[in-house]
Design an enzyme around this catalytic site. Structure first.
Site, PDB file in Angstrom:
ATOM      1  CD  GLN A   1     140.679  23.411 155.846  1.00 19.40           C
ATOM      2  OE1 GLN A   1     141.845  23.238 156.322  1.00 19.40           O
ATOM      3  NE2 GLN A   1     139.977  22.404 155.784  1.00 19.40           N
TER       4      GLN A   1
ATOM      5  CG  ASP B   1     133.067  20.334 161.339  1.00 21.51           C
ATOM      6  OD1 ASP B   1     133.883  20.959 161.884  1.00 21.51           O
ATOM      7  OD2 ASP B   1     132.902  20.835 160.043  1.00 21.51           O
TER       8      ASP B   1
ATOM      9  NE  ARG C   1     136.303  24.832 154.443  1.00 21.65           N
ATOM     10  CZ  ARG C   1     135.686  25.896 155.073  1.00 21.65           C
ATOM     11  NH1 ARG C   1     135.383  27.307 154.532  1.00 21.65           N
ATOM     12  NH2 ARG C   1     135.730  25.993 156.328  1.00 21.65           N
ATOM     13  N   GLY C   2     132.643  23.486 155.093  1.00 23.81           N
ATOM     14  CA  GLY C   2     132.296  24.220 156.285  1.00 23.81           C
ATOM     15  C   GLY C   2     131.053  23.876 156.475  1.00 23.81           C
ATOM     16  CB  ALA C   3     129.601  22.418 159.714  1.00 27.35           C
TER      17      ALA C   3
ATOM     18  NE  ARG D   1     134.384  16.865 154.636  1.00 22.62           N
ATOM     19  CZ  ARG D   1     134.985  17.820 154.959  1.00 22.62           C
ATOM     20  NH1 ARG D   1     134.467  18.979 154.649  1.00 22.62           N
ATOM     21  NH2 ARG D   1     135.693  17.863 155.778  1.00 22.62           N
TER      22      ARG D   1
ATOM     23  CG  ASN E   1     136.017  22.980 164.971  1.00 18.95           C
ATOM     24  OD1 ASN E   1     135.306  23.059 163.942  1.00 18.95           O
ATOM     25  ND2 ASN E   1     137.084  23.692 165.048  1.00 18.95           N
TER      26      ASN E   1
HETATM   27  C1  LIG Z   1     131.400  27.075 160.203  1.00 16.82           C
HETATM   28  S1  LIG Z   1     132.064  26.209 161.172  1.00 16.82           S
HETATM   29  C2  LIG Z   1     133.003  25.394 159.758  1.00 16.82           C
HETATM   30  C3  LIG Z   1     133.907  24.267 160.203  1.00 16.82           C
HETATM   31  O1  LIG Z   1     134.038  23.147 159.072  1.00 16.82           O
HETATM   32  C4  LIG Z   1     135.467  23.259 158.807  1.00 16.82           C
HETATM   33  O2  LIG Z   1     135.861  21.837 158.360  1.00 16.82           O
HETATM   34  P1  LIG Z   1     136.161  21.672 156.966  1.00 16.82           P
HETATM   35  O3  LIG Z   1     136.849  22.775 156.256  1.00 16.82           O
HETATM   36  O4  LIG Z   1     136.977  20.324 156.639  1.00 16.82           O
HETATM   37  O5  LIG Z   1     134.682  21.624 156.274  1.00 16.82           O
HETATM   38  C5  LIG Z   1     135.863  23.311 160.359  1.00 16.82           C
HETATM   39  O6  LIG Z   1     135.950  22.318 161.049  1.00 16.82           O
HETATM   40  C6  LIG Z   1     135.280  24.563 160.739  1.00 16.82           C
HETATM   41  O7  LIG Z   1     135.287  24.732 161.911  1.00 16.82           O
END
Ligand SMILES: CSC[C@H]1O[C@H](OP(=O)(O)O)[C@H](O)[C@@H]1O
Length: 350
Positions: free
Chosen positions: A198, A239, A48-50, A91, A249
């Site tokens: 997270q 994101d 996960r993480g953009a 996603r 985000n």
């Molecule tokens: C490097 S920014 C990552 C961004 O992604 C996270 O969401 P997720 O854990 O659901 O993929 C979160 O919005 C972070 O800021």
């Protein structure tokens, strides 16, 4: 200095993912030999993480091409593009996923032959990974430069934006890491970031692994923190960022931005240009992923609420540009007026 964890690694013929749903208790790796393994990992937030999702999608495209080719060259393009569409649909909010898929489609559509396509796709996937690593370093440097001459900084961050969200040191986390290496950090406050935690599971782990002075708070403590302790800045990831600078985000970010405005605290997004979506004019057009209600009702099998209680579970929210002090990118820090300045950055890129 102790180093942190990594999100993914290409290993000759397959993609290895660190299963982030198991952190911080266990280190478990997922060996992805099929693109479908990566689709599942993205959907379950094992990866996960953009930016990390974009890099994983690049390598998953390589796996998809190999699987489609192994089946038959007849109808290969249709099968391959169907696999890419399945990846892209995993996603909806992080634009890096669709951006990476479009980059891979571009390579495939211009490949000289099926024989060369495989190697060209792998080279592109590696390029996306290595560029992401370089992007993290440059975001860290540009972001830290915002605080030149300042010491004993208290920074608040949300969700996870470190090595587990990228292929490098991270976005907002990279700024924090660079500030710490410059000796400018007093304390980094990390929101736990309900419902998937997270912040407490991943960011706190990365802060400790990098020996960065830190303090974990629950999301509902942020207001009191800003009201009773000096916070120099809030730095978070993103994101998807619209042409006018509105940024999507992790859920809870918008609330932090409102609080930051009330408390006159600078509020920064940190994100690569692959997170910008200039096809949308404002944040109202960003699709917000709504996830399984049980992610709110339970956590790791512990029932936190009645099994049938109605739940609202958006995974992201949108912060309007007027609450954003600046957007830290690998090309520099973008400040208002965002639409003009984002367009100028793109023009400079050519
Ligand atoms: C490097 S920014 C990552 C961004 O992604 C996270 O969401 P997720 O854990 O659901 O993929 C979160 O919005 C972070 O800021």
């Amino acid at each position: 200095m102790k180093q942190g964890l990594w999100s993914l690694k290409w290993d000759k013929d397959h993609l290895i993912l660190l299963d982030q749903t198991k952190l911080p208790d266990e280190i478990v790796y997922i060996d992805c030999y099929s693109y479908k393994d990566v689709v599942s990992a993205i959907k379950t937030l094992a990866v996960r993480g953009a930016p990390a999702i974009g890099v994983a999608a690049g390598y998953a495209s390589v796996l998809a091409f190999r699987e489609c080719r192994a089946y038959s060259d007849t109808g290969l393009t249709e099968r391959f593009y169907a696999a890419l569409d399945e990846l892209e649909a995993a996603r909806p909010t992080a634009v890096n996923l669709s951006w990476a898929i479009s980059e891979m489609k571009e390579v495939y559509s211009h490949s000289e032959s099926l024989e060369t396509a495989g190697a060209e796709l792998l080279n592109k996937a590696k390029d996306i990974e290595y560029s992401d690593r370089d992007m993290c370093r440059r975001i860290g440097s540009h972001g830290a430069d915002l605080f030149k001459g300042k010491t004993a900084l208290n920074i608040l961050t949300h969700c996870n934006t470190g090595a587990l969200a990228t292929a490098g040191d991270g976005t907002a986390f990279s700024v924090i890491k660079e500030l710490n290496e410059r000796g400018q950090i007093s304390c980094v406050y990390a929101d736990e970031t309900r419902p998937l935690l997270q912040g407490s599971r991943l960011t706190a782990t990365e802060l400790m692994a990098n020996e960065i002075p830190c303090c974990l708070i629950t999301d509902n403590m942020a207001a009191m923190l800003m009201n009773t302790r000096h916070i120099d800045a809030i730095i978070v990831g993103a994101d998807r960022i619209a042409l006018n600078g509105d940024g999507a985000n992790k859920i809870g970010t918008y609330g932090l931005a409102v609080l930051a405005s009330y408390h006159h605290i600078p509020f920064y997004l940190a994100a690569p240009f692959s997170t910008f979506d200039t096809s949308i004019k404002s944040g109202g057009e960003i699709v917000i992923e709504e996830r399984n209600p049980d992610e709110v009702r339970t956590y790791k099998g512990i029932q936190l609420a009645p099994k049938d209680v109605p739940v609202f579970n958006p995974a992201f929210d949108v912060t309007p540009n007027h609450l954003i002090t600046g957007i830290i990118t690998e090309k520099g820090v973008i400040v208002p007026p965002y639409t003009d300045n984002i367009k100028r950055f793109y023009k400079e890129e050519g």
